[in-house]
Enzyme design. Structure first.
Site, PDB file in Angstrom:
ATOM      1  CG  HIS A  40      -1.922  -2.069   3.023  1.00  0.00           C
ATOM      2  ND1 HIS A  40      -2.454  -2.182   4.294  1.00  0.00           N
ATOM      3  CD2 HIS A  40      -0.576  -2.086   3.181  1.00  0.00           C
ATOM      4  CE1 HIS A  40      -1.480  -2.246   5.176  1.00  0.00           C
ATOM      5  NE2 HIS A  40      -0.309  -2.191   4.522  1.00  0.00           N
ATOM      6  CG  HIS A 126       3.376 -10.508   2.395  1.00  0.00           C
ATOM      7  ND1 HIS A 126       4.617  -9.908   2.230  1.00  0.00           N
ATOM      8  CD2 HIS A 126       2.958 -10.179   3.644  1.00  0.00           C
ATOM      9  CE1 HIS A 126       4.935  -9.260   3.339  1.00  0.00           C
ATOM     10  NE2 HIS A 126       3.944  -9.399   4.213  1.00  0.00           N
TER      11      HIS A 126
END
Length: 184
Positions: A40, A126
């Site tokens: 996620h 990221h």
């Protein structure tokens, strides 16, 4: 309960990242690798919250989501944090589109108004692939990772943001959707 706000990735991107993690596992590096279901993009880590705080958190989430139209997200590149010194986190990058950066910035401001501390570091989108446990075989893993530093792992349309609960287990964190909020 331990919580955070994130963008859940589509199954195609999760599968591509999972394939990369399988390749990195073969290096035998001592890294706690993220499982496919757990990928996620964290927008805001809230930490421990009480049940009574859920209402204002969801309201803030809904208000900010209404201000954002769906947008495209691209997963591209690889690397590690910190960039100098001993790596602690291995990641796949996310292109910092204006829409993504604006959404994250607005969430940061909205949650600060609710008493959550602002993140001290700048937001670098990221996807965590793994957390380094020791330096054993790490150089091998980083050489493999470098081969993917310019690769695209896919694009998706972001249509919602999600409030997750993070349940810590011995085998790794388990994420439970508490509330998904549509954009627009």
């Amino acid at each position: 309960m331990r919580t955070f706000v994130a963008i859940d990735l589509n199954p195609e991107i999760k599968a591509v990242l999972s394939s990369l993690v399988r390749t990195l596992r073969q290096t035998k590096a001592e890294v706690k690798w993220v499982s496919e279901n757990s990928f996620h993009l964290t927008l805001k880590f809230l930490g421990e919250i009480a049940e009574k705080d859920l209402g204002p958190i969801v309201s803030a989430l809904e208000a900010e989501a209404r201000k954002s139209e769906p947008f495209s997200l691209e997963c591209r590149s690889t690397g590690y944090f910190p960039p100098k010194g001993s790596p602690r986190v291995i990641w796949a990058g996310v292109v910092p589109s204006p829409e993504l950066m604006d959404l994250q910035r607005r969430l940061e401001i909205a949650f600060e108004k609710l008493g959550f501390a602002r993140e001290a570091r700048d937001f670098h989108p990221h996807l965590t692939l793994g957390r380094v446990k020791s330096s054993r075989h790490l150089e091998t893993a980083l050489r493999v990772l470098k081969q993917y530093e310019d690769k695209s792992f896919g694009q998706m349309e972001v249509k919602a943001i999600t409030l997750f609960e993070s349940i810590l287990r011995p085998q790794g964190a388990e994420y439970r959707v508490m509330k998904e909020v549509k954009l627009g």
